[in-house]
Scaffold this active site. Structure first.
Site, PDB file in Angstrom:
ATOM      1  N   MET A  17      12.470  23.723   3.863  1.00 15.97           N
ATOM      2  CA  MET A  17      12.022  23.462   3.096  1.00 15.97           C
ATOM      3  C   MET A  17      12.513  22.143   1.785  1.00 15.97           C
ATOM      4  SD  MET A  17       8.202  24.986   0.993  1.00 15.97           S
ATOM      5  CE  MET A  17       7.584  24.208  -0.662  1.00 15.97           C
ATOM      6  N   ARG A  32      -9.888  -0.994  14.791  1.00 16.04           N
ATOM      7  CA  ARG A  32     -10.068  -0.175  13.103  1.00 16.04           C
ATOM      8  C   ARG A  32     -10.861  -0.836  12.715  1.00 16.04           C
ATOM      9  NH1 ARG A  32      -4.271   0.659  10.258  1.00 16.04           N
ATOM     10  NH2 ARG A  32      -4.859  -1.194  10.456  1.00 16.04           N
ATOM     11  N   TYR A  47      17.051  28.641   9.189  1.00 16.54           N
ATOM     12  CA  TYR A  47      16.357  29.933   9.752  1.00 16.54           C
ATOM     13  C   TYR A  47      16.189  28.917  11.331  1.00 16.54           C
ATOM     14  CZ  TYR A  47      13.742  29.173   5.367  1.00 16.54           C
ATOM     15  OH  TYR A  47      12.971  30.236   4.223  1.00 16.54           O
ATOM     16  N   LYS A  99       0.953  -0.543  -0.039  1.00 16.69           N
ATOM     17  CA  LYS A  99       0.045  -0.033  -0.399  1.00 16.69           C
ATOM     18  C   LYS A  99       1.024   1.049   0.038  1.00 16.69           C
ATOM     19  CE  LYS A  99      -0.245  -0.613   5.414  1.00 16.69           C
ATOM     20  NZ  LYS A  99      -0.916  -1.358   5.865  1.00 16.69           N
TER      21      LYS A  99
END
Ligand SMILES: *Cc1c(COP(=O)(O)O)cnc(C)c1O
Length: 340
Positions: A288, A130, A240, A36
């Site tokens: 990023m 679930r 940053y 998956k």
């Protein structure tokens, strides 16, 4: 003409195959593969094709879109859809050679009414709450006359071997398997490591195939290209938030890799690259699309050079605080995937 990608993911299919064989040997029963989420980010088709060569005949996907991408790749390959079926899936599902894993009375009713007698699996919930039929109200008559291949359940705490829910789920599942008299499958990767009691007739490993769960072979090897190098005097900050300050005169390199590529914030000031076999720590915050590494103590690199990013999943998870599953599935689409 499309320029080449500045970041690559080398995927070692021999290591993948070795992991599958190792898990199969541990379980001692027929072994499938969870593919998956695009084969946990590695590429579901490449993973399926390689494992098929090894003898894997059952692959698990989440939904019918994923099933459509894999169905029919090999004559006796069985694709199983873990989320089952709903009305919106039906028209397309009937043209796809895959089996739903039915998990509710509604899904059974739908498959009975429209499934043309086709094969299916069922999922029983034994304590995770679930997907699946609740084990408490389970009765085999619900499936009378249906072509049910395998009954599944899923462990909630398999990666915590001492957790009491493991044994409870196992015992509950055994009752269901005996009542139905068909093949049972309970174990994911961590479940296989719980021992033969958990193997039943079939197992569904995922993360271990891809190098997760310590002890198995690393499969995924990211590399990124250097954009720029710079000399930074002691006392200057980088990145940053200025979260790193050079403790000495330093040489830094900026790499083409960031959290948009699954190299997430958790690697800020904790991760590293490998330059000429030596650790070049990530300094400052991951951006990023970029990271900054300290190459003061390594070989020189220049813009355009390729740098390896160590990605042993257990270590990377410990460094970053990000789970092995998120690390793999987050790797993103910008990497050129190179299969070896
Ligand atoms: C994803 C999944 C697996 C594989 O789990 P891993 O922990 O990746 O080995 C097995 N069974 C089910 C039902 C799953 O959803």
């Amino acid at each position: 003409m499309i320029p080449p990608s500045p970041l690559r993911l080398r995927i070692d299919l021999d290591a993948l195959a070795a992991n599958w064989r190792q898990l199969r040997a541990l379980a001692g029963v027929d072994t499938g593969a969870a593919v998956k989420a695009n084969g946990y980010g590695l590429g579901a088709k490449a993973v399926t094709d390689r494992l098929y060569v090894e003898g894997c005949r059952t692959v698990y996907v989440s939904n019918w879109q994923e099933a459509a991408a894999l169905a029919g790749r090999a004559p006796d390959l069985r694709v199983k859809v873990l989320h089952g079926i709903d009305a919106a899936d039906l028209p397309a599902a009937l043209s796809i050679d895959a089996d739903p894993v039915l998990g509710s009375p509604e899904q059974v009713a739908l498959w009975r009414a429209h499934g043309q007698g086709r094969r299916c699996d069922i999922m029983v919930d034994t304590g995770m709450n679930r997907l699946g039929f609740d084990w408490r109200g389970f009765c085999t008559e619900m499936f009378a006359g249906m072509d049910v291949d395998t009954v599944h359940s899923h462990l909630a705490c398999a990666d915590t071997p001492e957790h009491p829910l493991n044994g409870l789920q196992r015992d509950r599942f055994e009752e269901v398997v005996v009542a139905l008299g068909i093949r049972g499958a309970l174990a994911n990767t961590a479940g296989i490591f719980l021992g033969l009691d958990y193997a039943f007739g079939h197992v569904r490993p995922g993360i271990g195939l891809y190098g997760g769960s310590a002890g198995l072979h690393q499969v995924v090897f990211p590399t990124a290209r250097v954009i720029q190098c710079r000399d930074v005097p002691a006392g200057d900050a980088a990145g940053y938030g200025a979260t790193w300050t050079a403790p000495r005169d330093s040489r830094l390199a900026v790499l083409n890799l960031g959290y948009a590529d699954g190299y997430l914030r958790g690697f800020s000031n904790t991760g590293a690259a490998l330059v000429g076999g030596k650790r070049a720590p990530v300094v400052g915050r991951v951006s990023m699309d970029m990271i900054i590494i300290d190459i003061t103590d390594t070989h020189a690199v220049a813009p355009g050079d390729w740098v390896d990013i160590p990605y042993n999943l257990a270590e990377a998870a410990a460094q970053s605080g990000i789970s092995e599953y998120e690390l793999l599935t987050g790797l993103g689409a910008r990497y050129e995937r190179v299969y070896t």
